[in-house]
Design an enzyme around this catalytic site. Structure first.
Site, PDB file in Angstrom:
ATOM      1  N   ALA A  14       0.805  -1.215   0.000  1.00 15.01           N
ATOM      2  CA  ALA A  14       0.000   0.000   0.000  1.00 15.01           C
ATOM      3  C   ALA A  14       0.840   1.268   0.000  1.00 15.01           C
ATOM      4  O   ALA A  14       0.304   2.359  -0.168  1.00 15.01           O
ATOM      5  CB  ALA A  14      -0.927   0.004   1.212  1.00 15.01           C
ATOM      6  N   THR A  15       2.168   1.143   0.173  1.00 16.11           N
ATOM      7  CA  THR A  15       3.029   2.325   0.131  1.00 16.11           C
ATOM      8  C   THR A  15       4.155   2.206  -0.893  1.00 16.11           C
ATOM      9  O   THR A  15       4.715   3.220  -1.298  1.00 16.11           O
ATOM     10  CB  THR A  15       3.653   2.611   1.510  1.00 16.11           C
ATOM     11  OG1 THR A  15       4.360   1.454   1.964  1.00 16.11           O
ATOM     12  CG2 THR A  15       2.572   2.960   2.521  1.00 16.11           C
ATOM     13  N   GLY A  17       6.142  -0.649  -4.084  1.00 13.99           N
ATOM     14  CA  GLY A  17       6.166  -1.909  -4.825  1.00 13.99           C
ATOM     15  C   GLY A  17       7.592  -2.211  -5.252  1.00 13.99           C
ATOM     16  O   GLY A  17       8.466  -1.342  -5.234  1.00 13.99           O
ATOM     17  N   HIS A 241      -3.358 -12.151  -2.788  1.00 12.46           N
ATOM     18  CA  HIS A 241      -3.356 -11.307  -1.597  1.00 12.46           C
ATOM     19  C   HIS A 241      -2.010 -11.447  -0.928  1.00 12.46           C
ATOM     20  O   HIS A 241      -1.549 -12.554  -0.648  1.00 12.46           O
ATOM     21  CB  HIS A 241      -4.464 -11.731  -0.639  1.00 12.46           C
ATOM     22  CG  HIS A 241      -4.616 -10.806   0.524  1.00 12.46           C
ATOM     23  ND1 HIS A 241      -5.025 -11.234   1.762  1.00 12.46           N
ATOM     24  CD2 HIS A 241      -4.405  -9.472   0.641  1.00 12.46           C
ATOM     25  CE1 HIS A 241      -5.069 -10.204   2.593  1.00 12.46           C
ATOM     26  NE2 HIS A 241      -4.687  -9.127   1.926  1.00 12.46           N
ATOM     27  N   ASP A 242      -1.353 -10.325  -0.643  1.00  5.57           N
ATOM     28  CA  ASP A 242       0.015 -10.389  -0.138  1.00  5.57           C
ATOM     29  C   ASP A 242       0.133 -11.199   1.143  1.00  5.57           C
ATOM     30  O   ASP A 242       1.134 -11.901   1.340  1.00  5.57           O
ATOM     31  CB  ASP A 242       0.606  -8.988   0.040  1.00  5.57           C
ATOM     32  CG  ASP A 242      -0.288  -8.021   0.808  1.00  5.57           C
ATOM     33  OD1 ASP A 242      -1.278  -8.464   1.433  1.00  5.57           O
ATOM     34  OD2 ASP A 242       0.000  -6.805   0.761  1.00  5.57           O
ATOM     35  N   THR A 264       2.220  -1.933   7.746  1.00  4.39           N
ATOM     36  CA  THR A 264       1.207  -0.888   7.884  1.00  4.39           C
ATOM     37  C   THR A 264      -0.029  -1.469   8.569  1.00  4.39           C
ATOM     38  O   THR A 264      -0.636  -0.846   9.443  1.00  4.39           O
ATOM     39  CB  THR A 264       0.834  -0.318   6.506  1.00  4.39           C
ATOM     40  OG1 THR A 264       1.999   0.218   5.895  1.00  4.39           O
ATOM     41  CG2 THR A 264      -0.219   0.759   6.623  1.00  4.39           C
ATOM     42  N   ASN A 301      -7.627  -8.486  11.410  1.00  2.00           N
ATOM     43  CA  ASN A 301      -6.858  -7.319  10.983  1.00  2.00           C
ATOM     44  C   ASN A 301      -6.677  -6.383  12.165  1.00  2.00           C
ATOM     45  O   ASN A 301      -7.634  -6.093  12.892  1.00  2.00           O
ATOM     46  CB  ASN A 301      -7.591  -6.565   9.865  1.00  2.00           C
ATOM     47  CG  ASN A 301      -7.549  -7.293   8.544  1.00  2.00           C
ATOM     48  OD1 ASN A 301      -8.030  -8.417   8.439  1.00  2.00           O
ATOM     49  ND2 ASN A 301      -6.986  -6.662   7.548  1.00  2.00           N
ATOM     50  N   GLU A 309       3.496   5.636  11.058  1.00  2.00           N
ATOM     51  CA  GLU A 309       3.798   6.224   9.753  1.00  2.00           C
ATOM     52  C   GLU A 309       3.145   7.597   9.602  1.00  2.00           C
ATOM     53  O   GLU A 309       3.750   8.536   9.069  1.00  2.00           O
ATOM     54  CB  GLU A 309       3.329   5.283   8.632  1.00  2.00           C
ATOM     55  CG  GLU A 309       4.143   4.000   8.526  1.00  2.00           C
ATOM     56  CD  GLU A 309       3.438   2.921   7.721  1.00  2.00           C
ATOM     57  OE1 GLU A 309       2.329   3.184   7.199  1.00  2.00           O
ATOM     58  OE2 GLU A 309       3.977   1.802   7.617  1.00  2.00           O
TER      59      GLU A 309
END
Length: 494
Positions: A14-15, A17, A241-242, A264, A301, A309
């Site tokens: 999400a931040t 790649g 999905h990671d 994150t 989650n 962050e």
């Protein structure tokens, strides 16, 4: 099998790649090289939060060119990303705009409440899907976007890793693990739930066929081959999905362990063979996401390093920046157990000023707020360790096997102070590493698809042979008992 064997993983978070080139040798050695790393950030256009998927695609092409320049012919390539987000494909095959990001303001408690009021109850949705309620789940995104041009004009809908694989190969599929994140699948049948799709005005024809990790999607398009200099290399569906890819590469044996994917987001859970959908899992808002090789990731989650962050962004805007070692040193020197936050509180989802949000949370819960940056960092680390204890206690109630250790993977596994806090808070050993679990899972599922690995156990054995882990033993765990009691009281207040 021909050795050495080369595989390319596109690991998109999400931040940021990156493109990873991996080489598997006959003796089981695995070497990895980062070809390129690139930013990924939510961009606002006319007030709507988007992902710039075309920028990601351009950087992925640069990664392929980098592989070609090395004179290497990979056996395959594959993509993994964060979960839940989707994009529409027009009848002519083009994408319809940019994917909306899960932090868009429309994916909010009010939208979720309206869904439960007008469409189906929370318990009914959970009974179908086994997925925890999060305001940005795909089902709620589809409901919020149902009247938008992008959704009305879409001939097909794809999850982000499947859309990128579509750009690479020209073929649109729905990879099982990524689809399982969105609360649109039947948990037990592991296929689209027609009742839920109908509730948001869709049917299965809107999606590509569901495929399991390890399926060949197609090959690089002729256009990409001409541009990158590579031949038509196979594109493989891995754990799209990671977290599915990351959990696949946890270097654990047996079944007496839990995992924490720390970044994150923090995702804590256990691996099961079948979904766990019952009153307890519903009450605890646990989720059943698909894993590789027919496994289920029973997890929760937890908002992780997002809070830190966002603090760092605010401090940087004020002209103050820190290295990670500086942050750890500051936290270690700050007073212990001064104040705690629930990182999952709605006030921390997307505040304009995260330090101010923490101060306001402390005031609302009757605590003295942090007085300096070191105290902010310590508050976040201790709060996460205590939240991990709280969630792990829930899993101990529903898990079918005892939990004797916690495997921490992802970038957070490098945080020695937080790992030690966690081991002491939960009073169990914490095994930290690897930090790059997601890329390893992506790579080794490609290797399994090509016949170089024959089982999930063999995949994890390769990880154990190639990755060094660090074990943290509990230190004075009794010192965390009174702070934990205070933390639970704060959870009840907020």
């Amino acid at each position: 099998m021909n050795y050495p064997a080369h595989f390319v993983a596109f690991d998109l978070g999400a931040t940021s790649g990156r493109t990873i080139l991996a080489t598997l040798h006959e003796d089981g050695r695995l070497e990895t090289e980062e070809i390129n790393r690139f930013p990924n950030a939510i961009m606002k256009v006319n007030g709507v939060s988007h992902w710039n998927i075309y920028s990601l695609y351009e950087n992925i092409k640069d990664g392929l060119k980098g592989v070609a320049r090395r004179g290497i012919l990979p056996i395959s390539v594959a993509v993994d990303t964060w979960g839940v987000d989707i994009a529409g494909v027009a009848p002519d095959g083009s994408l319809i705009g940019l994917p909306v990001a899960y932090r868009d303001s429309r994916f909010c408690p009010a939208n979720t409440a309206e869904f439960f009021e007008k469409v189906m109850s929370k318990r009914e949705l959970y009974g179908h899907t086994g997925i925890q309620t999060l305001d940005f789940n795909t089902v709620f995104q589809l409901y919020a976007l149902r009247d938008t041009f992008a959704m009305k004009a879409a001939e097909k809908i794809g999850f982000v890793p499947d859309i990128i694989s579509y750009l690479l190969s020209g073929n649109l599929i729905t990879e099982y693990t990524i689809a399982s994140t969105g609360a649109i699948l039947d948990a037990k049948k592991r296929d689209f739930d027609p009742v839920i799709l109908a509730a948001v005005g869709l049917d299965t024809a809107k999606f590509g066929p569901i495929v399991a990790p390890g399926t060949k999607i197609g090959t690089l398009t002729p256009e990409l081959c001409a541009e990158t200099g590579l031949p038509p290399v196979p594109v493989i569906a891995v754990g799209g999905h990671d977290t599915a890819s990351a959990v696949a590469a946890i270097p654990a044996e047996g079944n007496d362990w839990a995992y924490l994917s720390s970044g994150t987001w923090s995702l804590m859970g256990v691996e099961t063979e079948e979904p766990v959908v019952n009153d307890a899992s519903f009450d605890y808002n646990m989720t059943n996401e698909g894993g590789v090789e027919h496994t289920i990731r029973l997890l929760k989650n937890i908002t992780g390093m997002w809070v830190l962050e966002e603090c760092l962004k605010c401090w940087k805007a004020e002209g103050v920046t820190y290295t990670y070692p500086q942050l750890v040193a500051m936290a270690a020197e700050a007073p212990a157990f001064k104040c705690f936050i629930d990182t999952d509180a709605t006030c921390f989802v997307a505040p304009a000023n995260m330090p101010k949000a923490i101060e306001e949370y402390c005031a609302a819960t009757g605590q003295e707020a942090p007085q300096n940056h070191g105290e902010f960092v310590r508050c976040i680390f201790e709060s996460l360790a205590l939240k991990y204890r709280h969630v792990l206690n829930l899993f101990k109630e529903v898990a079918h096997a005892p939990i004797s250790r916690l495997n921490v993977i992802g970038g957070g596994s490098r945080n020695a102070l937080l790992n030690q806090f966690t081991a002491s808070a939960i009073n169990l050993p914490v095994v930290a590493g690897p930090a790059e679990c997601t890329a390893l899972g992506n790579i080794l599922m490609q290797a399994k698809a090509a016949g170089y690995v024959d089982s999930l156990g063999a995949l994890r054995e390769i990880v154990r042979k190639n990755v060094k882990t660090e074990t943290y033993q509990p230190e004075a765990p009794e010192a965390w008992d009174e702070p934990y009691s205070r933390f639970v009281e704060i959870l009840a207040k907020a």
